[in-house]
Scaffold this active site. Structure first.
Site, PDB file in Angstrom:
ATOM      1  CB  ALA A  10       1.769  10.029 -10.766  1.00  0.00           C
ATOM      2  NE  ARG A  16       0.540   5.719   3.949  1.00  0.00           N
ATOM      3  CZ  ARG A  16       1.335   4.773   3.463  1.00  0.00           C
ATOM      4  NH1 ARG A  16       2.284   4.273   4.218  1.00  0.00           N
ATOM      5  NH2 ARG A  16       1.192   4.315   2.238  1.00  0.00           N
ATOM      6  CD  GLU A 155       3.580  -6.341  -3.006  1.00  0.00           C
ATOM      7  OE1 GLU A 155       3.478  -5.391  -2.220  1.00  0.00           O
ATOM      8  OE2 GLU A 155       4.510  -6.436  -3.830  1.00  0.00           O
ATOM      9  CB  SER A 406      21.059  63.054   2.459  1.00  0.00           C
ATOM     10  OG  SER A 406      20.477  62.384   3.516  1.00  0.00           O
TER      11      SER A 406
HETATM   12  C1  UD1 Z   1       4.456  -1.257  -3.885  1.00  0.00           C
HETATM   13  C2  UD1 Z   1       4.932  -2.636  -4.299  1.00  0.00           C
HETATM   14  C3  UD1 Z   1       5.861  -3.186  -3.221  1.00  0.00           C
HETATM   15  C4  UD1 Z   1       7.009  -2.243  -2.955  1.00  0.00           C
HETATM   16  C5  UD1 Z   1       6.495  -0.857  -2.600  1.00  0.00           C
HETATM   17  C6  UD1 Z   1       7.622   0.135  -2.522  1.00  0.00           C
HETATM   18  C7  UD1 Z   1       3.150  -3.587  -5.640  1.00  0.00           C
HETATM   19  C8  UD1 Z   1       1.974  -4.500  -5.656  1.00  0.00           C
HETATM   20  N1  UD1 Z   1       3.794  -3.485  -4.478  1.00  0.00           N
HETATM   21  O1  UD1 Z   1       3.680  -1.361  -2.720  1.00  0.00           O
HETATM   22  O2  UD1 Z   1       6.369  -4.447  -3.649  1.00  0.00           O
HETATM   23  O3  UD1 Z   1       7.831  -2.740  -1.912  1.00  0.00           O
HETATM   24  O4  UD1 Z   1       5.587  -0.415  -3.636  1.00  0.00           O
HETATM   25  O5  UD1 Z   1       7.123   1.361  -2.084  1.00  0.00           O
HETATM   26  O6  UD1 Z   1       3.459  -3.019  -6.641  1.00  0.00           O
HETATM   27  N2  UD1 Z   1      -0.080   3.461  -7.784  1.00  0.00           N
HETATM   28  C9  UD1 Z   1      -0.904   3.818  -8.814  1.00  0.00           C
HETATM   29  N3  UD1 Z   1      -2.098   3.163  -8.940  1.00  0.00           N
HETATM   30  C10 UD1 Z   1      -2.486   2.189  -8.099  1.00  0.00           C
HETATM   31  C11 UD1 Z   1      -1.629   1.839  -7.039  1.00  0.00           C
HETATM   32  C12 UD1 Z   1      -0.432   2.485  -6.907  1.00  0.00           C
HETATM   33  O7  UD1 Z   1      -0.588   4.683  -9.622  1.00  0.00           O
HETATM   34  O8  UD1 Z   1      -3.574   1.662  -8.298  1.00  0.00           O
HETATM   35  C13 UD1 Z   1       1.219   4.148  -7.669  1.00  0.00           C
HETATM   36  C14 UD1 Z   1       1.291   5.076  -6.478  1.00  0.00           C
HETATM   37  O9  UD1 Z   1       0.999   6.402  -6.862  1.00  0.00           O
HETATM   38  C15 UD1 Z   1       2.757   4.974  -6.085  1.00  0.00           C
HETATM   39  C16 UD1 Z   1       3.142   3.576  -6.503  1.00  0.00           C
HETATM   40  O10 UD1 Z   1       2.194   3.158  -7.453  1.00  0.00           O
HETATM   41  O11 UD1 Z   1       3.553   5.894  -6.800  1.00  0.00           O
HETATM   42  C17 UD1 Z   1       3.230   2.581  -5.340  1.00  0.00           C
HETATM   43  O12 UD1 Z   1       2.006   2.505  -4.687  1.00  0.00           O
HETATM   44  P1  UD1 Z   1       1.919   2.211  -3.135  1.00  0.00           P
HETATM   45  O13 UD1 Z   1       0.501   2.019  -2.789  1.00  0.00           O
HETATM   46  O14 UD1 Z   1       2.722   3.234  -2.424  1.00  0.00           O
HETATM   47  O15 UD1 Z   1       2.748   0.870  -2.989  1.00  0.00           O
HETATM   48  P2  UD1 Z   1       2.283  -0.564  -2.574  1.00  0.00           P
HETATM   49  O16 UD1 Z   1       1.328  -1.116  -3.597  1.00  0.00           O
HETATM   50  O17 UD1 Z   1       1.902  -0.601  -1.166  1.00  0.00           O
END
Ligand code: UD1
Length: 450
Positions: A10, A16, A155, A406
């Protein structure tokens, strides 16, 4: 089923969403997104570890409110999903069973999907990746498969053109046998297009170690990640569709399903009828046979058997309607017991009150419950009749069987079976109206003459 540790990531910034509120605290069905994920894994008796970002005290508070035993760790720098999981080391280092990694922004993941992951791990898989096929796969990690097994997740930014044509994507939900996670997690590096520690690299590492990585496919609606307002609205729409369908299967009549909105904890018994345009906020229980008429808003309320609410009624927290009670149009009830068979039919406010059985509250009655600083209670005994447009100035009580005339302003307690009159006595002056009108007419004519 083997013991389960759920690590919920989380720590994302959620830029966004363009919000002052962390993205995982935005509600779906009246419950923060992260809390949906927590509740779903709680149903498995899972141990829970949540990784939050810096300044995410509110996320921590939301999690510990529903899962007081959850281990919270903080990821100070957002260095990728692999790095995020590392922050939960105190939890996974000692985990005796399987480990499930989920994203806090994926609120609609189902118990069925988690069961399938656990079943596969129990049956010998070392990892299970949950795949899905989004309408547009741009940005997602792609599952590279051979002979029905996953050999890598690539990725988007690191993928070749050929790999980008793969429609099967990583949802982010991955199950591990505990020893598999512990064998690979420290070996993940950040030599990739984003310079991040990708959790998804665990697949290639485990595969090279000769481990078995299964995948399952789930519906794209179930795996939606709420990272902007459009996805938030889509998740809400899917959530509502699911609840509507659940209630109809359970014997609730929805005259116009798409116009009825539920909360995550709405409880409705069978043979309840709900007319169009009704909103249920959190904390509502509706008992068998009740009817909720159109355009009613109900929150934190209990509606007894065969009671009737609305149209255009508002039930606020701690409204508690007894069996067969009737709440009519433009009536607001707050923190009040409405007795069995009591009727509050038109244009009334009842707040901080106890209304007995079979009481009749006339049109326009108000419980005057607030003195500008404090709230006070009104008590009306069984079978009393409160005439239209009366004001019951609390604290005040009206005894059983009493009659309030009333238009009265009642400031003193009324004993049982008494008649209470709290208004000026009526005076009739014969012919006086005619004189007044004649004088007014003369004044108007005099003005015209000028
Ligand atoms: C990630 C996956 C990707 C997948 C996609 C689905 C990786 C490297 N990639 O992409 O394969 O298709 O999710 O949505 O895992 N988060 C952290 N700490 C961090 C980075 C992320 O807690 O340093 C958490 C975010 O809060 C979120 C989740 O991990 O709940 C996914 O992060 P996000 O940046 O949305 O996904 P991607 O890394 O782009």
């Amino acid at each position: 089923m083997t013991e389960l540790l759920s690590i919920i990531l989380a720590a994302g910034e959620g830029t966004r969403m363009r919000s002052a509120t962390p993205k995982v605290l935005h509600p779906v069905g009246g419950l923060p997104v992260v809390s949906h994920v927590v509740r779903t894994v709680q149903a498995f008796g899972a141990q829970i570890a949540v990784v939050v970002g810096p300044n995410h005290e509110a996320v921590e508070a939301a999690v510990t409110e529903i899962a007081p035993g959850a281990a919270i760790s903080r990821q100070e720098q957002r260095l990728g999903t692999g790095h995020a999981v590392l922050q939960a080391k105190p939890s996974y280092a000692a985990a005796p069973g399987h480990i499930l990694v989920l994203y806090a922004d994926t609120p609609l993941v189902t118990a069925a999907t988690i069961t399938e992951i656990a079943t596969r791990l129990d049956a010998g898989a070392d990892m299970v990746v949950v795949g899905f096929r989004p309408g547009d796969p741009t940005g997602y990690g792609r599952l590279l498969t051979e002979n029905g097994r996953v050999v890598a997740i690539r990725e988007h930014k690191d993928a070749t053109e050929a790999e980008r044509t793969i429609g099967l994507c990583n949802s982010g939900i991955i199950g591990f046998r505990g020893d598999t996670l512990r064998a690979v997690i420290d070996r993940i590096d950040n030599k990739n297009a984003k310079g991040e520690y990708y959790l998804t690299d665990a697949v290639e590492l485990a595969s090279a170690d000769g481990r078995r990585i299964d995948y399952i496919e789930a519906d794209a609606n179930e795996l939606i990640g709420v990272d902007d307002r459009t996805k938030l609205a889509q998740a809400e729409a899917t959530f509502q569709e699911l609840r509507r369908s659940d209630f109809m299967k359970a014997g609730v009549t929805l005259k116009d399903p798409k116009s009825v909105w539920f909360s995550y904890d709405t409880q409705i018994a069978r043979d309840v009828t709900i007319e169009p345009n009704v909103v249920f906020g959190p904390g509502v229980v509706i008992e068998e046979g009740a009817v909720i008429h159109a355009f009613s808003h109900i929150e934190g309320a209990h509606v007894g058997r065969n009671a009737s609410v609305g149209p255009f009624a508002r039930l606020r927290p701690e409204a508690n309607l007894g069996e067969g009670a009737k709440i009519g149009n433009f009536v607001e009830i707050k923190k009040a017991e409405i007795g069995k068979g009591a009727k509050v039919s038109h244009l009334t406010y009842i707040g901080d009150a106890t209304i007995g059985a079979d009481v009749n509250i006339g049109a326009g009655v108000i419980t005057v419950n607030y003195d500008g600083y404090n709230k006070h209670r009104t008590v009306v005994g069984d079978g009393a009749f409160i005439g239209s447009n009366a004001a019951l100035v609390a604290p005040v009580s009206v005894g059983a069987g009493a009659l309030v005339a009333s238009g009265s302003v009642i400031t003193e307690d009324v004993e049982a079976d008494a008649l209470a009159l709290g208004r000026a006595r009526q005076v009739n002056k014969p012919g006086r109206a005619k004189e007044i009108f004649a004088a007014a007419k003369a004044r108007k004519q005099a003005k015209k003459g000028n």
